[in-house]
Design a protein around this motif. Structure first.
Motif, PDB file in Angstrom:
ATOM      1  N   THR A  20       1.499   3.664  -7.813  1.00 22.32           N
ATOM      2  CA  THR A  20       2.228   3.224  -6.635  1.00 22.32           C
ATOM      3  C   THR A  20       3.182   2.083  -6.960  1.00 22.32           C
ATOM      4  OG1 THR A  20       1.980   2.409  -4.372  1.00 22.32           O
ATOM      5  CG2 THR A  20       0.415   1.591  -5.982  1.00 22.32           C
ATOM      6  N   GLY A  21       4.305   2.051  -6.239  1.00 22.65           N
ATOM      7  CA  GLY A  21       5.200   0.907  -6.311  1.00 22.65           C
ATOM      8  C   GLY A  21       4.670  -0.215  -5.434  1.00 22.65           C
ATOM      9  N   GLY A  22       5.528  -1.133  -5.056  1.00 21.73           N
ATOM     10  CA  GLY A  22       5.099  -2.253  -4.225  1.00 21.73           C
ATOM     11  C   GLY A  22       6.125  -3.357  -4.263  1.00 21.73           C
ATOM     12  N   GLY A  23       5.731  -4.537  -3.811  1.00 20.63           N
ATOM     13  CA  GLY A  23       6.656  -5.656  -3.742  1.00 20.63           C
ATOM     14  C   GLY A  23       6.570  -6.556  -4.956  1.00 20.63           C
ATOM     15  N   GLN A  24       7.713  -7.117  -5.351  1.00 19.70           N
ATOM     16  CA  GLN A  24       7.649  -8.192  -6.339  1.00 19.70           C
ATOM     17  C   GLN A  24       6.796  -9.331  -5.780  1.00 19.70           C
ATOM     18  OE1 GLN A  24      10.845  -9.265  -8.940  1.00 19.70           O
ATOM     19  NE2 GLN A  24      12.305  -7.955  -7.866  1.00 19.70           N
ATOM     20  N   VAL A  25       6.940  -9.582  -4.477  1.00 20.87           N
ATOM     21  CA  VAL A  25       6.095 -10.544  -3.765  1.00 20.87           C
ATOM     22  C   VAL A  25       5.302  -9.757  -2.725  1.00 20.87           C
ATOM     23  CG1 VAL A  25       6.061 -12.568  -2.267  1.00 20.87           C
ATOM     24  CG2 VAL A  25       7.751 -12.408  -4.118  1.00 20.87           C
ATOM     25  N   TYR A  26       3.976  -9.839  -2.779  1.00 20.70           N
ATOM     26  CA  TYR A  26       3.118  -9.096  -1.860  1.00 20.70           C
ATOM     27  C   TYR A  26       2.341 -10.088  -1.000  1.00 20.70           C
ATOM     28  CZ  TYR A  26      -0.524  -5.770  -0.297  1.00 20.70           C
ATOM     29  OH  TYR A  26      -1.383  -4.996   0.447  1.00 20.70           O
ATOM     30  N   ILE A  27       2.669 -10.122   0.291  1.00 22.36           N
ATOM     31  CA  ILE A  27       1.955 -10.966   1.252  1.00 22.36           C
ATOM     32  C   ILE A  27       0.998 -10.045   1.995  1.00 22.36           C
ATOM     33  CG2 ILE A  27       2.176 -12.671   3.076  1.00 22.36           C
ATOM     34  CD1 ILE A  27       3.614 -13.373   0.420  1.00 22.36           C
ATOM     35  N   ALA A  28      -0.219  -9.921   1.496  1.00 24.48           N
ATOM     36  CA  ALA A  28      -1.170  -8.956   2.039  1.00 24.48           C
ATOM     37  C   ALA A  28      -1.937  -9.519   3.221  1.00 24.48           C
ATOM     38  CB  ALA A  28      -2.142  -8.514   0.945  1.00 24.48           C
ATOM     39  N   GLU A  29      -2.420 -10.749   3.084  1.00 24.27           N
ATOM     40  CA  GLU A  29      -3.249 -11.335   4.134  1.00 24.27           C
ATOM     41  C   GLU A  29      -2.939 -12.822   4.198  1.00 24.27           C
ATOM     42  OE1 GLU A  29      -7.858 -10.930   5.708  1.00 24.27           O
ATOM     43  OE2 GLU A  29      -7.206  -9.980   3.846  1.00 24.27           O
ATOM     44  N   ALA A  30      -2.261 -13.237   5.271  1.00 29.56           N
ATOM     45  CA  ALA A  30      -1.818 -14.628   5.354  1.00 29.56           C
ATOM     46  C   ALA A  30      -1.588 -15.018   6.800  1.00 29.56           C
ATOM     47  CB  ALA A  30      -0.533 -14.826   4.556  1.00 29.56           C
ATOM     48  N   SER A  31      -1.826 -16.294   7.074  1.00 32.92           N
ATOM     49  CA  SER A  31      -1.501 -16.884   8.366  1.00 32.92           C
ATOM     50  C   SER A  31      -1.149 -18.343   8.131  1.00 32.92           C
ATOM     51  CB  SER A  31      -2.691 -16.777   9.327  1.00 32.92           C
ATOM     52  OG  SER A  31      -2.377 -17.391  10.569  1.00 32.92           O
ATOM     53  N   GLY A  32      -0.015 -18.780   8.701  1.00 34.23           N
ATOM     54  CA  GLY A  32       0.435 -20.144   8.455  1.00 34.23           C
ATOM     55  C   GLY A  32       1.194 -20.235   7.148  1.00 34.23           C
ATOM     56  N   LEU A  33       2.362 -19.557   7.075  1.00 28.22           N
ATOM     57  CA  LEU A  33       3.077 -19.406   5.805  1.00 28.22           C
ATOM     58  C   LEU A  33       4.580 -19.433   6.047  1.00 28.22           C
ATOM     59  CD1 LEU A  33       3.189 -18.563   2.736  1.00 28.22           C
ATOM     60  CD2 LEU A  33       3.082 -16.189   3.541  1.00 28.22           C
ATOM     61  N   THR A  34       5.313 -20.093   5.141  1.00 27.75           N
ATOM     62  CA  THR A  34       6.771 -20.035   5.116  1.00 27.75           C
ATOM     63  C   THR A  34       7.231 -19.564   3.741  1.00 27.75           C
ATOM     64  OG1 THR A  34       7.147 -21.736   6.794  1.00 27.75           O
ATOM     65  CG2 THR A  34       8.895 -21.393   5.196  1.00 27.75           C
ATOM     66  N   ILE A  35       8.166 -18.609   3.734  1.00 29.19           N
ATOM     67  CA  ILE A  35       8.798 -18.118   2.504  1.00 29.19           C
ATOM     68  C   ILE A  35      10.283 -18.416   2.656  1.00 29.19           C
ATOM     69  CG2 ILE A  35       9.163 -16.118   1.017  1.00 29.19           C
ATOM     70  CD1 ILE A  35       6.727 -14.825   2.346  1.00 29.19           C
ATOM     71  N   ARG A  36      10.789 -19.392   1.905  1.00 33.67           N
ATOM     72  CA  ARG A  36      12.143 -19.892   2.153  1.00 33.67           C
ATOM     73  C   ARG A  36      12.909 -20.114   0.844  1.00 33.67           C
ATOM     74  NH1 ARG A  36      11.031 -24.270   4.860  1.00 33.67           N
ATOM     75  NH2 ARG A  36      11.709 -23.629   6.943  1.00 33.67           N
ATOM     76  N   GLY A  37      14.186 -19.692   0.847  1.00 35.07           N
ATOM     77  CA  GLY A  37      15.112 -20.082  -0.212  1.00 35.07           C
ATOM     78  C   GLY A  37      14.838 -19.482  -1.570  1.00 35.07           C
ATOM     79  N   ASN A  38      14.183 -18.323  -1.624  1.00 29.73           N
ATOM     80  CA  ASN A  38      13.879 -17.685  -2.905  1.00 29.73           C
ATOM     81  C   ASN A  38      14.944 -16.652  -3.265  1.00 29.73           C
ATOM     82  OD1 ASN A  38      10.949 -18.725  -3.326  1.00 29.73           O
ATOM     83  ND2 ASN A  38      10.972 -17.957  -1.226  1.00 29.73           N
ATOM     84  N   LEU A  39      15.103 -16.412  -4.549  1.00 30.30           N
ATOM     85  CA  LEU A  39      15.936 -15.323  -5.054  1.00 30.30           C
ATOM     86  C   LEU A  39      15.000 -14.259  -5.610  1.00 30.30           C
ATOM     87  CD1 LEU A  39      18.669 -14.074  -5.944  1.00 30.30           C
ATOM     88  CD2 LEU A  39      18.362 -15.273  -8.116  1.00 30.30           C
ATOM     89  N   ILE A  40      15.114 -13.028  -5.090  1.00 33.56           N
ATOM     90  CA  ILE A  40      14.252 -11.923  -5.511  1.00 33.56           C
ATOM     91  C   ILE A  40      15.166 -10.749  -5.830  1.00 33.56           C
ATOM     92  CG2 ILE A  40      12.266 -10.499  -4.902  1.00 33.56           C
ATOM     93  CD1 ILE A  40      11.652 -12.532  -2.662  1.00 33.56           C
ATOM     94  N   ASP A  41      15.223 -10.339  -7.105  1.00 36.78           N
ATOM     95  CA  ASP A  41      16.166  -9.266  -7.430  1.00 36.78           C
ATOM     96  C   ASP A  41      15.669  -8.393  -8.577  1.00 36.78           C
ATOM     97  OD1 ASP A  41      16.629 -10.771  -9.718  1.00 36.78           O
ATOM     98  OD2 ASP A  41      18.727 -11.195  -9.290  1.00 36.78           O
ATOM     99  N   ASP A  42      16.398  -7.273  -8.769  1.00 42.86           N
ATOM    100  CA  ASP A  42      16.168  -6.313  -9.854  1.00 42.86           C
ATOM    101  C   ASP A  42      14.776  -5.698  -9.790  1.00 42.86           C
ATOM    102  OD1 ASP A  42      18.677  -6.635 -10.773  1.00 42.86           O
ATOM    103  OD2 ASP A  42      18.159  -7.576 -12.675  1.00 42.86           O
ATOM    104  N   GLY A  43      14.518  -4.883  -8.763  1.00 41.21           N
ATOM    105  CA  GLY A  43      13.215  -4.256  -8.610  1.00 41.21           C
ATOM    106  C   GLY A  43      13.254  -2.767  -8.892  1.00 41.21           C
ATOM    107  N   TYR A  44      12.542  -2.348  -9.937  1.00 44.31           N
ATOM    108  CA  TYR A  44      12.462  -0.938 -10.315  1.00 44.31           C
ATOM    109  C   TYR A  44      11.199  -0.745 -11.134  1.00 44.31           C
ATOM    110  CZ  TYR A  44      13.359   3.433 -12.799  1.00 44.31           C
ATOM    111  OH  TYR A  44      13.246   4.695 -13.317  1.00 44.31           O
ATOM    112  N   CYS A  45      10.535   0.393 -10.978  1.00 41.71           N
ATOM    113  CA  CYS A  45       9.314   0.691 -11.731  1.00 41.71           C
ATOM    114  C   CYS A  45       9.557   1.900 -12.629  1.00 41.71           C
ATOM    115  CB  CYS A  45       8.159   0.966 -10.774  1.00 41.71           C
ATOM    116  SG  CYS A  45       6.623   1.432 -11.601  1.00 41.71           S
ATOM    117  N   GLU A  46       9.199   1.761 -13.900  1.00 39.83           N
ATOM    118  CA  GLU A  46       9.514   2.815 -14.865  1.00 39.83           C
ATOM    119  C   GLU A  46       8.547   3.989 -14.821  1.00 39.83           C
ATOM    120  OE1 GLU A  46       7.172   1.012 -18.776  1.00 39.83           O
ATOM    121  OE2 GLU A  46       9.327   0.747 -18.593  1.00 39.83           O
ATOM    122  N   ASN A  47       7.348   3.836 -14.241  1.00 37.41           N
ATOM    123  CA  ASN A  47       6.364   4.920 -14.285  1.00 37.41           C
ATOM    124  C   ASN A  47       5.745   5.214 -12.923  1.00 37.41           C
ATOM    125  OD1 ASN A  47       4.800   2.583 -14.065  1.00 37.41           O
ATOM    126  ND2 ASN A  47       3.107   3.440 -15.248  1.00 37.41           N
TER     127      ASN A  47
END
Length: 628
Positions: free
Chosen positions: A518-545
């Protein structure tokens, strides 16, 4: 009458077969396909598989052996073409990235090693007799430690890059990513266009500092200066150690130059005078007459592995362990008494000062953790490089390898300027920790997963992941499977760079989809409460298999939210991030997870993803979305 070199009924051989060598363990085999015929590849006499792609990336090459790849086309009748053969070694790798051309089977003779000169091929791109030129020369600053130089080669065969008077070599690419720059100094770059014969042309200069980075990606344009002299950059020395190429993006993503190495400064031994201090006589207690090393009275000073072991055992008697040299372990010394190499239990108020040195494990990665922290408080590790040796193969998730860094049931744990590389399984595993900080640090080339914070039954609180770089980790770079807080500011992920993560799947798809990962996220927020995700650079996502999901390709996204079928994320703000160039979504909520409007997705730049946003019932506003 012309005579074909291909036997009657035999398919034509592949064209433009080559290898791009990125590091001592990583290379990419590339070819141009003829129609839709699959490509049959053997490595050192063993059949690998047949491929319907135009490249094959390997990050597990042994630097001590010669690598021989044979590539053949396979037609519909099952006939194989004559092989195209690539032979090269990687143990002597230095920048720049080098390219090796294939030999046809008829040209291979005993002892031939192909075009393995270690230098880029700088012939054919420039215009004879013209001045080599560049345009659109600029720098993008992603954090206080990460920047990328970009340029367009007009009629230049290569670009010579000099950084603070160190010659980084001639590159035949269009960018150079540097992920471990020193925020305390000003960075001066000089970029010179060169022709195939080495004649310099136009020169550009860029200068900037990064200490005041405020979370917004900055672009700085270069200033054109006079054309370079024939002697090139006379004052710069070629730096063959300052950078080491990391594995490149998988086959379908544009190849970029690798980040700078996380090798730290090599500190000379200071002049010492013996002093009397508290604690046992393990290690060396000393006071320096030089600022180099910053040794203070009462430090437990480490210059050998045995001294490190003694200082760890006697940690209760010290406020600081001061690392004064690079260290490595092998065989049984990596798992003393069968436990972690460095084990801290019930430790209080301790600093481990790495001074830019490196601790390398050459054995024991599948038997024990490198670092284990339990029931401890106020432990800070600074400016240290922890390396589990790229030459040792990574684990599969089914191997259940020990965590490289295992931190649990503790509080006030900080990793500041800590660079973790080549872990084999789950690399940093944080469980039931209050006030965990991963700041100004980096995590790369993790075998299964990078930084894992969880589980729901034992959540962590007050987590800060800031100003750090995550690159080339096989699955998620960051997975939160249990963080809680009373407000969105309780846990913060800010000003980080996530690049080329989840490039290789480890977790099987559900049986209804057949086989594959299975594919998925470079960043995986599975179970969270009380969270800030700010000002990040997330790029070049590909899975070879990974399992191919039709329109969504290999299924890799920037930010993945919620456990499938559960509304497991709440009271979360995702804002001011740049998420680009993913096979699937920029930001998406997993199937069967609707979330609610306590999750806010606002003012993000979602660029060149297959689909920018799949928000479920989350609140959205102000997002800039430009799909592929």
């Amino acid at each position: 009458m012309s005579v074909s070199s291909v036997a009657a009924g035999q398919p034509a051989a592949l064209e433009d077969v080559r290898a791009r060598i990125y590091s001592t363990t990583a290379a990419e085999i590339q070819w141009s396909r003829l129609g839709n015929e699959p490509v049959h590849i053997s490595y050192n006499g063993q059949l690998l598989d047949q491929y319907d792609s135009s490249s094959l990336f390997r990050a597990d090459l042994d630097p001590d052996v010669e690598h021989r790849f044979e590539l053949r086309t396979l037609d519909i009748s099952g006939q194989l073409s004559q092989p195209q053969i690539l032979r090269f070694t990687t143990g002597d790798f230095t920048l720049p990235i080098r390219e090796v051309q294939a030999e046809s089977s008829s040209s291979v003779t005993s002892g031939s090693s192909g075009n393995d000169t270690g230098q880029p091929d700088l012939t054919g791109a420039g215009v004879p007799g013209s001045t080599a030129s560049l345009s659109n020369v600029r720098a993008k600053i992603y954090s206080s430690t990460a920047a990328e130089l970009l340029w367009t080669r007009n009629n230049a065969d290569g670009v010579r890059v000099v950084h603070n008077n160190k010659n980084l070599g001639v590159l035949d690419t269009s960018s150079l990513y540097l992920g471990a720059l020193d925020p305390s100094v000003r960075h001066q770059f000089e970029l010179t266009a060169v022709n195939g014969d080495g004649t310099p042309g136009e020169r550009y200069q860029l200068g900037f500092s990064m200490s005041s980075f405020a979370g917004v990606v900055q672009t700085i344009d270069a200033v054109k200066t006079n054309a370079a002299s024939d002697s090139g950059v006379s004052t710069a020395t070629l730096d063959t150690t300052a950078q080491r190429a990391a594995p490149p993006p998988p086959a379908s993503t544009p190849v970029q130059n690798a980040p700078a190495s996380d090798s730290g400064p090599q500190l000379d031994d200071p002049l010492e005078v013996t002093v009397t201090g508290s604690g046992t006589q393990s290690g060396t207690q000393s006071e320096t007459l030089s600022e180099t090393g910053s040794i203070q009275s009462g430090d437990c000073v480490v210059r050998s592995l045995s001294q490190l072991s003694s200082c760890v055992d006697a940690a209760a008697g010290y406020s600081r362990i001061n690392i004064q040299s690079d260290l490595s372990c092998s065989t049984a010394s990596c798992c003393p008494t069968g436990g972690a190499l460095l084990a801290f239990a019930n430790t209080r108020d301790l600093i481990i000062q790495g001074n830019g040195h490196r601790l390398t494990r050459r054995a024991g990665q599948r038997q024990c953790s490198l670092l284990e922290v339990t029931n401890s408080r106020s432990l800070r590790i600074s400016n240290w490089h922890l390396d589990d040796d790229a030459s040792v193969s990574p684990c599969l998730v089914t191997d259940r390898c020990p965590r490289m860094l295992h931190i649990r049931n503790s509080s006030g744990i900080t990793l500041d300027g800590v660079h973790v590389s080549n872990g084999k399984g789950y690399v940093i595993y944080v469980q039931q920790v209050d006030d965990f900080r991963f700041i100004n640090s980096s995590l790369k080339n993790s075998g299964v997963l990078g930084l894992y914070v969880g589980h729901s039954g034992s959540p962590s609180t007050n987590v800060l992941i800031h100003n750090s770089t995550f690159t080339d980790n096989q699955t998620n770079a960051l997975a939160l499977l249990g963080v809680t807080g009373s407000s969105r500011d309780s846990n913060v992920i800010s000003n980080n760079v996530f690049r080329r993560n989840h490039y290789r799947g480890q977790f099987p798809v559900a049986p209804r989809y057949g086989s594959g990962f299975t594919g998925g996220g470079q960043v995986y927020i599975a179970e969270a409460s009380g969270l800030t995700i700010r000002g990040n650079l997330i790029d070049d996502g590909y899975c070879e298999n990974c399992y191919v999901q039709q329109r969504f390709g290999s299924g890799v996204s920037g930010i993945e939210l919620a456990i499938p079928g559960r509304n497991s994320v709440s009271n979360t703000l995702i804002t001011d991030n740049t998420v680009s160039d993913h096979d699937a979504w920029g930001i998406f909520v997993n199937a069967g997870s609707t979330l609610d409007n306590s999750v806010v997705i606002s003012n993000n730049r979602l660029l060149d993803n297959t689909v920018g946003l799949k928000p479920g019932a989350a609140s959205t506003s102000g997002n800039l979305i430009r799909d592929r």
